[in-house]
Scaffold this motif. Structure first.
Motif, PDB file in Angstrom:
ATOM      1  N   ALA A   1      -3.240   2.297  -4.229  1.00  0.00           N
ATOM      2  CA  ALA A   1      -3.824   3.443  -3.528  1.00  0.00           C
ATOM      3  C   ALA A   1      -5.226   3.080  -3.060  1.00  0.00           C
ATOM      4  O   ALA A   1      -5.940   2.304  -3.714  1.00  0.00           O
TER       5      ALA A   1
ATOM      6  N   ASP B   1       0.848  -1.201   0.000  1.00  0.00           N
ATOM      7  CA  ASP B   1       0.000   0.000   0.000  1.00  0.00           C
ATOM      8  C   ASP B   1       0.878   1.243   0.000  1.00  0.00           C
ATOM      9  O   ASP B   1       2.098   1.166  -0.128  1.00  0.00           O
ATOM     10  N   SER B   2       0.244   2.385   0.163  1.00  0.00           N
ATOM     11  CA  SER B   2       0.973   3.663   0.061  1.00  0.00           C
ATOM     12  C   SER B   2       1.981   3.848   1.185  1.00  0.00           C
ATOM     13  O   SER B   2       2.905   4.649   1.061  1.00  0.00           O
TER      14      SER B   2
END
Length: 568
Positions: free
Chosen positions: A161, A87-88
């Motif tokens: 995202a 993930d981010s």
């Protein structure tokens, strides 16, 4: 004659690995004799697991059943895409769906990232791919134009995202060129370069010289027994290693002509997907010899029909006159062929789209090049025994004090022990360097009259060379190949291939009355099956059969020498 078989099973689960291999050697159809070798080897390093032992047992039975000729290892040509989904914040995302599609054939495969976010997509054919990553709660990522080359390992990491899966992020930057999975040095020549770069004779092996460290050095046996089309092919020296140490493979099958240390089959550029020249090899599957590994992938069909027609010609009208010719000599060279590939389709019966594909090629080569040659032949006086014209200056004396001359001919029937030098002999020279006509063999005279033409150059008698003639070198070649690919399921694929090459060259020798013939005839059949149990458990089978027949002969030009020519 050689038959090649390679089968590999690689079970990797919870740190367990099992490998099995059967090799052997047998020539022709004879039984094994002392000195022949048959080896069965297996290695096991994991806790006892019955399913794996069952699979390994079935594999070994399959290998033993196929052991009908010489059996050796093969290699794979497929590539690998791997990476990490996160993930981010950089935290790994387990359970993400990673989908890959071959944009040419429509082949589709899906896997999931593991607990560490890692995913593996193994055994992918060279080609152009699209990769999609989806996960609930995150936006979908698409990455297109992923060009996977032969034996290439590509690492693609994805950072998702937060968003809806209906949202799509398209990534357009090129995959990283740095290979982080292997230390082997490699240089890939793709299909476009193979077809578009000018090649005299259209042999793909000429392009191996594009590899850093490659030099056009090969031994005499490699060139003497191989029919050259145009400029011919080459097995180069790579990074200082001998050219005869190179290992040629095609679609994972050995492609070596072991006698000449060259290749069995050389398809035309239009039938080649790409090939890879590997050196400084660290991967065990390619550690066959100390030279380079030249790994070629033949072109398979796709969902669209593709075809090509070609004709390349050379003609003496386009050439300048060369020494020592006084006029342009005839020269004709034509190289032409056809390639066709696409889905296997039978109207109203079967559609092979996304499943079954074919490719076919045929190429012909015809060349006739006339050149001028200088030769040495016997004068009419020499055919009658008179060699006085070549009697040279005095070079010394014998033990009896008689002068000795260069090019002096001695009477073999006058041999006797040399009283001044025990263990040695004396002979008397023919007076004036002329052999009496009564000592000439009539059969030999007939051969001289038939196969030794009279001098035609205006030079003093006894001066060599004294004969000039023009002779044509005639080369003809026909090569043909067909390949079938079928995607059984997303995890099962199979291919079949057959290739045949028939090449001949007839060239003049020292005199126009005899010629040299060189023939190269080869065949190769290949079969491959791949089953993916999971990203770490793969069954890959390769079977190849190669037949090689090289012939080199000198023979009379025109009508042969018959027994009646010896009668007297």
């Amino acid at each position: 004659m050689r038959c090649l078989l390679e089968a590999t099973v690689d079970f990797r689960n919870n740190g367990c690995s099992i490998a099995g291999r059967v090799t052997g050697t047998r020539l022709g159809r004879r039984n094994l004799r002392p000195g022949d070798r048959t080896t069965t080897h297996s290695q096991r390093s994991c806790p006892s697991q019955a399913p794996y032992r069952v699979w390994l047992g079935k594999l070994l039975l399959l290998l033993l059943a196929c052991l009908s000729s010489a059996v050796l290892r093969g290699q794979t040509t497929n590539g690998l895409i791997t990476g990490v989904v996160s993930d981010s914040t950089g935290a790994s995302i387990p359970g993400a769906d990673v989908d890959v599609v071959n944009t040419g054939t429509g082949m589709h495969r899906t896997t999931k990232s593991n607990a560490g976010g890692e995913y593996i997509l193994p055994q992918l054919n060279p080609g152009n791919y699209k990769l999609t990553v989806t996960m609930d709660g995150f936006a979908t990522i698409n990455r297109e134009n992923i060009q996977l080359q032969v034996n290439q390992s590509v690492t693609l990491n994805f950072q998702l995202a937060v968003g809806q899966t209906s949202q799509t992020v398209n990534v357009t930057d090129a995959p990283p060129q740095l290979n982080t999975t292997s230390a082997t040095l490699s240089n890939v020549v793709n299909h476009e370069d193979t077809v578009n770069l000018p090649l005299n004779g259209r042999s793909f092996t000429q392009l191996t010289l594009l590899t850093p460290g490659a030099a056009p050095v090969q031994n005499g046996q490699q060139g003497s027994f191989t029919v050259s089309l145009g400029a011919g092919g080459i097995s180069p020296s790579v990074n200082g290693q001998r050219g005869e140490q190179n290992n040629f493979t095609m679609d994972g099958i050995f492609n070596n002509a072991t006698y000449t240390n060259t290749w069995v089959i050389a398809p035309p550029p239009d039938a080649i997907q790409e090939f890879n020249v590997q050196s400084h090899i660290t991967d065990a599957q390619f550690s066959v010899s100390s030279g380079a590994n030249i790994n070629l992938v033949t072109r398979s069909g796709t969902n669209k029909f593709h075809g090509a027609l070609w004709e390349f010609l050379r003609n003496d009208i386009l050439d300048a006159r060369t020494f020592p010719e006084t006029e342009r000599l005839p020269y004709r060279q034509n190289q032409y062929g056809v390639y066709l590939g696409g889905p296997v389709t039978v109207p109203h019966i079967y559609s092979g789209k996304d499943k079954t594909f074919f490719s076919f090629y045929w190429e012909g080569f015809r060349s006739a090049q006339t050149r001028s040659y200088l030769a040495s032949t016997l004068t009419n006086a020499m055919k009658q025994g008179d060699f006085s014209a070549v009697l040279g200056a005095q070079v010394g004396t014998d033990s009896l004090g008689r002068p000795e001359y260069a090019n002096q001919i001695y009477d073999p029937f006058s041999s006797r022990p040399d009283p001044a030098h025990p263990g040695q002999s004396l002979r008397d020279p023919f007076p004036g360097n002329v052999i009496p006509k009564g000592r000439l063999n009539s059969a030999s005279l007939q051969i001289l009259q038939k196969y030794y033409p009279a001098p035609n150059l205006n030079v003093p008698e006894g001066t060599l060379p004294n004969y000039q003639f023009s002779g044509a070198t005639n080369t003809d070649s026909d090569i043909v190949g067909v390949r079938l690919d079928h995607q059984i399921t997303a995890n099962d694929s199979v291919f079949l291939r057959f290739n045949r090459s028939n090449q001949h060259v007839i060239s003049p020798q020292d005199l126009p009355t005899y010629v040299h013939t060189l023939s190269n005839y080869t065949q190769q059949a290949a079969f491959g099956y791949t089953h993916i149990f999971d990203p770490k458990t793969i069954l890959n089978i390769r079977y190849g059969y190669s037949y090689v027949n090289f012939a080199s002969n000198d023979e009379p030009a025109g009508p042969g020498l018959h027994r009646r020519d010896w009668l007297y």
